[in-house]
Design a protein around this motif. Structure first.
Motif, PDB file in Angstrom:
ATOM      1  N   LYS A  89      28.464  -3.889  38.797  1.00 43.86           N
ATOM      2  CA  LYS A  89      27.626  -4.857  39.511  1.00 43.86           C
ATOM      3  C   LYS A  89      27.867  -4.853  41.016  1.00 43.86           C
ATOM      4  O   LYS A  89      26.933  -4.990  41.806  1.00 43.86           O
ATOM      5  CB  LYS A  89      27.858  -6.256  38.954  1.00 43.86           C
ATOM      6  CG  LYS A  89      27.386  -6.440  37.518  1.00 43.86           C
ATOM      7  CD  LYS A  89      27.757  -7.812  36.995  1.00 43.86           C
ATOM      8  CE  LYS A  89      27.267  -8.031  35.577  1.00 43.86           C
ATOM      9  NZ  LYS A  89      27.847  -7.044  34.624  1.00 43.86           N
ATOM     10  N   GLU A  90      29.117  -4.718  41.418  1.00 41.33           N
ATOM     11  CA  GLU A  90      29.435  -4.752  42.841  1.00 41.33           C
ATOM     12  C   GLU A  90      29.065  -3.456  43.553  1.00 41.33           C
ATOM     13  O   GLU A  90      29.004  -3.422  44.783  1.00 41.33           O
ATOM     14  CB  GLU A  90      30.921  -5.054  43.052  1.00 41.33           C
ATOM     15  CG  GLU A  90      31.330  -6.482  42.750  1.00 41.33           C
ATOM     16  CD  GLU A  90      31.553  -6.748  41.270  1.00 41.33           C
ATOM     17  OE1 GLU A  90      31.521  -5.771  40.470  1.00 41.33           O
ATOM     18  OE2 GLU A  90      31.730  -7.928  40.899  1.00 41.33           O
ATOM     19  N   ALA A  91      28.810  -2.395  42.802  1.00 38.29           N
ATOM     20  CA  ALA A  91      28.489  -1.105  43.419  1.00 38.29           C
ATOM     21  C   ALA A  91      26.996  -0.925  43.671  1.00 38.29           C
ATOM     22  O   ALA A  91      26.601  -0.033  44.419  1.00 38.29           O
ATOM     23  CB  ALA A  91      28.988   0.039  42.526  1.00 38.29           C
ATOM     24  N   VAL A  92      26.172  -1.766  43.075  1.00 37.15           N
ATOM     25  CA  VAL A  92      24.721  -1.561  43.168  1.00 37.15           C
ATOM     26  C   VAL A  92      24.237  -1.669  44.614  1.00 37.15           C
ATOM     27  O   VAL A  92      23.461  -0.830  45.085  1.00 37.15           O
ATOM     28  CB  VAL A  92      23.972  -2.558  42.270  1.00 37.15           C
ATOM     29  CG1 VAL A  92      22.468  -2.467  42.510  1.00 37.15           C
ATOM     30  CG2 VAL A  92      24.293  -2.294  40.803  1.00 37.15           C
ATOM     31  N   ALA A  93      24.679  -2.687  45.339  1.00 42.59           N
ATOM     32  CA  ALA A  93      24.186  -2.883  46.708  1.00 42.59           C
ATOM     33  C   ALA A  93      24.463  -1.683  47.608  1.00 42.59           C
ATOM     34  O   ALA A  93      23.542  -1.162  48.252  1.00 42.59           O
ATOM     35  CB  ALA A  93      24.759  -4.170  47.299  1.00 42.59           C
ATOM     36  N   PRO A  94      25.705  -1.207  47.695  1.00 42.21           N
ATOM     37  CA  PRO A  94      25.917  -0.037  48.562  1.00 42.21           C
ATOM     38  C   PRO A  94      25.211   1.220  48.092  1.00 42.21           C
ATOM     39  O   PRO A  94      24.763   2.028  48.912  1.00 42.21           O
ATOM     40  CB  PRO A  94      27.442   0.135  48.564  1.00 42.21           C
ATOM     41  CG  PRO A  94      27.943  -0.626  47.395  1.00 42.21           C
ATOM     42  CD  PRO A  94      26.986  -1.745  47.198  1.00 42.21           C
ATOM     43  N   LEU A  95      25.089   1.407  46.787  1.00 49.06           N
ATOM     44  CA  LEU A  95      24.450   2.615  46.277  1.00 49.06           C
ATOM     45  C   LEU A  95      22.932   2.599  46.471  1.00 49.06           C
ATOM     46  O   LEU A  95      22.297   3.658  46.463  1.00 49.06           O
ATOM     47  CB  LEU A  95      24.771   2.787  44.788  1.00 49.06           C
ATOM     48  CG  LEU A  95      26.210   3.191  44.455  1.00 49.06           C
ATOM     49  CD1 LEU A  95      26.435   3.157  42.951  1.00 49.06           C
ATOM     50  CD2 LEU A  95      26.533   4.568  45.014  1.00 49.06           C
ATOM     51  N   SER A  96      22.356   1.430  46.648  1.00 47.04           N
ATOM     52  CA  SER A  96      20.902   1.328  46.785  1.00 47.04           C
ATOM     53  C   SER A  96      20.457   1.194  48.238  1.00 47.04           C
ATOM     54  O   SER A  96      19.265   1.041  48.506  1.00 47.04           O
ATOM     55  CB  SER A  96      20.383   0.125  45.995  1.00 47.04           C
ATOM     56  OG  SER A  96      20.893  -1.091  46.513  1.00 47.04           O
ATOM     57  N   LYS A  97      21.372   1.288  49.173  1.00 47.98           N
ATOM     58  CA  LYS A  97      21.038   0.971  50.564  1.00 47.98           C
ATOM     59  C   LYS A  97      20.002   1.923  51.161  1.00 47.98           C
ATOM     60  O   LYS A  97      19.287   1.553  52.097  1.00 47.98           O
ATOM     61  CB  LYS A  97      22.295   0.957  51.424  1.00 47.98           C
ATOM     62  CG  LYS A  97      22.996   2.309  51.573  1.00 47.98           C
ATOM     63  CD  LYS A  97      24.244   2.156  52.426  1.00 47.98           C
ATOM     64  CE  LYS A  97      24.969   3.491  52.606  1.00 47.98           C
ATOM     65  NZ  LYS A  97      26.179   3.339  53.451  1.00 47.98           N
ATOM     66  N   ASN A  98      19.876   3.132  50.643  1.00 42.48           N
ATOM     67  CA  ASN A  98      18.895   4.081  51.178  1.00 42.48           C
ATOM     68  C   ASN A  98      17.681   4.249  50.262  1.00 42.48           C
ATOM     69  O   ASN A  98      16.907   5.198  50.410  1.00 42.48           O
ATOM     70  CB  ASN A  98      19.556   5.441  51.406  1.00 42.48           C
ATOM     71  CG  ASN A  98      20.625   5.390  52.490  1.00 42.48           C
ATOM     72  OD1 ASN A  98      20.449   4.723  53.514  1.00 42.48           O
ATOM     73  ND2 ASN A  98      21.736   6.072  52.262  1.00 42.48           N
ATOM     74  N   PHE A  99      17.514   3.319  49.338  1.00 41.98           N
ATOM     75  CA  PHE A  99      16.387   3.389  48.407  1.00 41.98           C
ATOM     76  C   PHE A  99      15.075   3.204  49.167  1.00 41.98           C
ATOM     77  O   PHE A  99      14.912   2.251  49.937  1.00 41.98           O
ATOM     78  CB  PHE A  99      16.533   2.317  47.330  1.00 41.98           C
ATOM     79  CG  PHE A  99      15.460   2.311  46.297  1.00 41.98           C
ATOM     80  CD1 PHE A  99      15.207   3.427  45.521  1.00 41.98           C
ATOM     81  CD2 PHE A  99      14.698   1.167  46.095  1.00 41.98           C
ATOM     82  CE1 PHE A  99      14.219   3.416  44.555  1.00 41.98           C
ATOM     83  CE2 PHE A  99      13.710   1.140  45.125  1.00 41.98           C
ATOM     84  CZ  PHE A  99      13.465   2.267  44.356  1.00 41.98           C
ATOM     85  N   THR A 100      14.135   4.093  48.960  1.00 41.75           N
ATOM     86  CA  THR A 100      12.866   4.078  49.684  1.00 41.75           C
ATOM     87  C   THR A 100      11.867   3.141  49.004  1.00 41.75           C
ATOM     88  O   THR A 100      11.552   3.308  47.824  1.00 41.75           O
ATOM     89  CB  THR A 100      12.264   5.496  49.731  1.00 41.75           C
ATOM     90  OG1 THR A 100      13.208   6.383  50.321  1.00 41.75           O
ATOM     91  CG2 THR A 100      10.985   5.506  50.543  1.00 41.75           C
ATOM     92  N   THR A 101      11.372   2.166  49.756  1.00 45.28           N
ATOM     93  CA  THR A 101      10.421   1.198  49.194  1.00 45.28           C
ATOM     94  C   THR A 101       9.060   1.242  49.881  1.00 45.28           C
ATOM     95  O   THR A 101       8.189   0.438  49.557  1.00 45.28           O
ATOM     96  CB  THR A 101      10.983  -0.219  49.282  1.00 45.28           C
ATOM     97  OG1 THR A 101      11.248  -0.548  50.650  1.00 45.28           O
ATOM     98  CG2 THR A 101      12.255  -0.351  48.466  1.00 45.28           C
TER      99      THR A 101
END
Length: 317
Positions: A89-101
């Motif tokens: 749960k705590e890793a989702v934010a940093p891993l998604s920081k470059n997600f293209t929306t």
């Protein structure tokens, strides 16, 4: 509560003024909204810290209709179930920081008279955006109170005109394993899929959320658009939606496919029906030290209990 289905009707706040959102540089960049559009949606994780003080602490404290205070922006955006990125749960934010929306399109198809494909900017401009402060109850027995921004799913479905044969609504998450590394896991049938009966989808509580705390939807919370069904366990509220399909066949859903005996199609919050591996009678509200009793239908029974009046909820879990 004397009546376990009783709840206080949900109150929406005033519609967020469009000038508040149009003034936000980050929203315009991410959603491609032109001047004059009504705007809401997601803040990139790396921008969360600077936007927190500007959004969540201005004005009166936010509470749900039962008087429960909303969780902080930090809690909501740093403790996330989103297996497309990580099971941590705590890793989702940093891993998604470059997600293209952006760009982003949502296809609405199937048993409808007027199939449509929307850009996110179209959804923001066309449908009235509201704030709904909802309780979120995870099947893992933790919970939050979240001030979502968005619009009712019913308003979208009415525009595409479901046919008389449509009985279910199927939702699908984007499949982008090059950005969502968790989609490389062979243990799950990607892309994530969810479904509702059409009467559930048309209920006024069912929301397509485009933001939270008056900010654009963070990537880790399902940017740019996600489902929120507050009387159901959180896994029903599918994130990063790219397709909505009306059908006459009950859709397969990811968690029901993976573990049918643990995760039912309906997934209504029910303290009297335990998960096979833990009790659902109580929950841990994030930020609190003690546990609290879980409410039937997460406290929204007055609005939704009638949908299941003739069903045995111990069998249709």
């Amino acid at each position: 509560m004397s009546n376990r289905f009783k709840s206080v009707p949900v109150r929406s706040s005033e519609i967020t003024p469009k000038e508040v959102y149009l003034s936000r540089r980050d929203f315009i960049k991410a959603a491609g909204v032109v001047a004059g559009s009504v705007a809401l949606a997601a803040c990139a994780p790396q921008e969360a810290e600077e936007s927190t003080t500007a959004s969540q602490f201005d004005g009166p404290a936010k509470v749900d209709e039962l008087g429960n205070p909303a969780n902080s922006f930090e809690e909501i955006t740093t403790y996330n179930n989103y297996y497309e990125f990580s099971t941590n749960k705590e890793a989702v934010a940093p891993l998604s920081k470059n997600f293209t929306t952006t760009p982003w399109t949502l296809e609405v198809t199937g048993m409808v008279n007027k199939p449509k494909t929307y850009g996110v900017e179209d959804l923001l401009a066309k449908f009235t955006q509201e704030e709904r402060i909802y309780r979120l109850r995870c099947v893992e027995a933790w919970s939050m109170v979240i001030p979502w921004n968005g619009f009712t799913l019913a308003s979208l479905l009415k525009e595409v005109e479901p046919t008389s044969d449509a009985q279910y609504v199927r939702f699908e998450t984007v499949y982008r394993p090059e950005e969502m590394k968790g989609q490389g896991s062979p243990f799950y049938p990607w892309p994530y899929q969810e479904g509702l009966r059409i009467d559930e989808a048309m209920n006024d509580l069912t929301l397509l959320a485009t933001g939270l705390y008056g900010e654009m939807m963070p990537a880790q919370n399902g940017a740019p658009i996600r489902l929120v069904v507050p009387w159901k366990y959180g896994f029903k509220s599918i994130k990063s939606i790219v397709k909505i399909e009306l059908t006459d066949v009950r859709p397969n859903t990811l968690w029901n496919t993976v573990a049918t005996n643990e995760y039912g199609f309906y997934a209504n919050v029910n303290p009297t029906v335990d998960h096979p591996r833990w009790s659902q009678a109580s929950e841990r509200r994030i930020g609190e030290l003690t546990r609290r009793e879980t409410l039937m239908f997460n406290g929204y029974g007055e609005q939704v209990a009638g949908l299941y009046a003739d069903m045995d909820l111990s069998l249709h879990y």
